[in-house]
Design an enzyme around this catalytic site. Structure first.
Site, PDB file in Angstrom:
ATOM      1  N   LYS A  10     -17.010  -7.556 -17.521  1.00 14.66           N
ATOM      2  CA  LYS A  10     -15.838  -7.531 -16.635  1.00 14.66           C
ATOM      3  C   LYS A  10     -16.270  -7.098 -15.237  1.00 14.66           C
ATOM      4  CE  LYS A  10     -15.024  -3.091 -15.651  1.00 14.66           C
ATOM      5  NZ  LYS A  10     -14.720  -1.820 -15.599  1.00 14.66           N
ATOM      6  N   ASP A 137     -11.345   0.482 -21.800  1.00 17.28           N
ATOM      7  CA  ASP A 137     -11.606  -0.876 -21.292  1.00 17.28           C
ATOM      8  C   ASP A 137     -11.596  -1.931 -22.394  1.00 17.28           C
ATOM      9  OD1 ASP A 137     -11.840  -0.403 -18.594  1.00 17.28           O
ATOM     10  OD2 ASP A 137     -14.023  -0.162 -18.629  1.00 17.28           O
TER      11      ASP A 137
HETATM   12  O1  C5P Z   1     -11.683   5.635 -22.828  1.00 13.82           O
HETATM   13  P1  C5P Z   1     -13.149   5.831 -22.680  1.00 13.82           P
HETATM   14  O2  C5P Z   1     -13.747   6.558 -23.852  1.00 13.82           O
HETATM   15  O3  C5P Z   1     -13.888   4.567 -22.368  1.00 13.82           O
HETATM   16  O4  C5P Z   1     -13.366   6.768 -21.392  1.00 13.82           O
HETATM   17  C1  C5P Z   1     -14.603   7.351 -21.103  1.00 13.82           C
HETATM   18  C2  C5P Z   1     -14.387   8.541 -20.163  1.00 13.82           C
HETATM   19  O5  C5P Z   1     -13.955   8.068 -18.886  1.00 13.82           O
HETATM   20  C3  C5P Z   1     -13.312   9.511 -20.617  1.00 13.82           C
HETATM   21  O6  C5P Z   1     -13.843  10.502 -21.422  1.00 13.82           O
HETATM   22  C4  C5P Z   1     -12.818  10.077 -19.291  1.00 13.82           C
HETATM   23  O7  C5P Z   1     -13.707  11.064 -18.828  1.00 13.82           O
HETATM   24  C5  C5P Z   1     -12.962   8.915 -18.344  1.00 13.82           C
HETATM   25  N1  C5P Z   1     -11.708   8.126 -18.140  1.00 13.82           N
HETATM   26  C6  C5P Z   1     -10.653   8.693 -17.440  1.00 13.82           C
HETATM   27  N2  C5P Z   1      -9.519   7.950 -17.215  1.00 13.82           N
HETATM   28  C7  C5P Z   1      -9.435   6.666 -17.656  1.00 13.82           C
HETATM   29  C8  C5P Z   1     -10.499   6.072 -18.372  1.00 13.82           C
HETATM   30  C9  C5P Z   1     -11.639   6.839 -18.594  1.00 13.82           C
HETATM   31  O8  C5P Z   1     -10.722   9.847 -17.004  1.00 13.82           O
HETATM   32  N3  C5P Z   1      -8.326   5.953 -17.402  1.00 13.82           N
END
Ligand code: C5P
Length: 288
Positions: A10, A137
């Site tokens: 992406k 994502d």
């Molecule tokens: O959701 P995911 O595990 O991919 O997110 C990884 C990290 O990115 C989270 O632990 C957080 O620190 C940060 N994040 C965030 N806000 C989002 C997406 C991700 O703070 N909308």
């Protein structure tokens, strides 16, 4: 049985942070696009009861720390298939730590592949629910196309396809840790935000120059010394004729948008001499 599936990268045409949430995540507003740079997933049923992953990169974990394995385990549970032996073979082309959602794309490809293997046991809503449980994502990577993503990144509003264009993507030699950059941005006073509404309108009108003018990512504002390389590579892309450039996700990859007639192969080859990864890419329509 063996099934194969593409896991497309992406690009963030824009990325804005609109607030901090009580759950510690950030509220986002991002225009995102699926592109032709992809990993290839092959799923093979085995006689065992474990799900394992194998990749061409030795440092990628083969257990449930790998989002692809986590997605497969959640799928088997939700589809009530019990313990099954699955080998996930990932031929990785999407750079790691680049902001192109490589790990999320692999997990999303696993969900699409398993749903084909097991005769569409889950519907679209159930797959989206699983995707959101794997990572912010992953829902976008599951459906793909051109989308305005809000919330954690999992609220998807489909947009009309991007007008025909080409991309040159490149990545400096350093990688970025997503949680670390989110933590840094909490301590940063943002000077600028992308014009998301204007960008969405430009996509709706198929206005490539209008889109290119509005490409912006708030993470570029974080005072990272390393981002100097990002700025240098952006200048090179602009010199090569890019209509606009922006860093994708939390970086460190960035890209330029070009008209469809551009010889992106030679631009990528030239840029590759100044960074660790460069390639040309084009739009991929909605996947699910
Ligand atoms: O959701 P995911 O595990 O991919 O997110 C990884 C990290 O990115 C989270 O632990 C957080 O620190 C940060 N994040 C965030 N806000 C989002 C997406 C991700 O703070 N909308």
């Amino acid at each position: 049985m063996i099934v194969t599936e593409k896991a497309c990268a992406k690009l963030n045409i824009s990325l804005d942070i609109t607030g901090k949430r009580p759950d510690g995540y950030h509220d986002m507003a991002m225009v995102m696009q699926t592109v032709s740079l992809c990993d290839t997933l092959t799923v093979t049923e085995t006689d065992g009861t474990a799900v394992t992953a194998r990749t061409n990169l030795s440092y990628i974990p083969s257990d449930s720390r790998n989002l692809a394995v986590k997605a497969a385990q959640l799928y088997l549970q939700k589809a009530e298939l019990g313990e099954r032996g699955l080998e996930l073979r990932l031929d990785k082309k999407i750079p790691v730590g680049a902001g192109m959602a490589g790990g999320s794309a692999d997990a999303a490809a696993v969900l699409r592949a398993l749903n084909r293997l097991y005769e569409q046991r889950l519907d679209r809503e159930q797959l989206l629910e699983l995707a959101a449980a794997v990572g912010s994502d992953v829902p976008f990577c599951l459906t793909g196309g051109t989308v305005l993503a809000t919330g954690r990144g999992e609220q998807l509003q489909p947009l009309p396809p991007m007008p025909d264009c080409r991309y040159v993507i490149c990545k400096p030699s350093f990688s970025i840790s997503t949680p670390e950059l989110f933590a840094k941005i909490d301590r940063t006073r943002l000077r600028r935000h992308p014009d998301t509404a204007g960008l969405v309108a430009a996509v709706e009108q198929g206005d490539l120059p209008g889109i290119s003018r509005r490409m912006y990512n708030v993470f570029e504002d974080v005072n990272e010394r390393k981002f100097r390389t990002v700025r240098e590579l952006k200048s090179r892309l602009l010199d090569a004729g890019a209509l606009g450039t922006v860093m994708t996700g939390t970086g460190s990859a960035l890209f330029g948008i070009f008209t469809p007639e551009t010889d992106i192969g030679s631009i990528a080859a030239e840029l590759g001499r100044h960074c660790s990864f460069a390639c040309g890419a084009e739009n991929v329509p909605q996947l699910l």
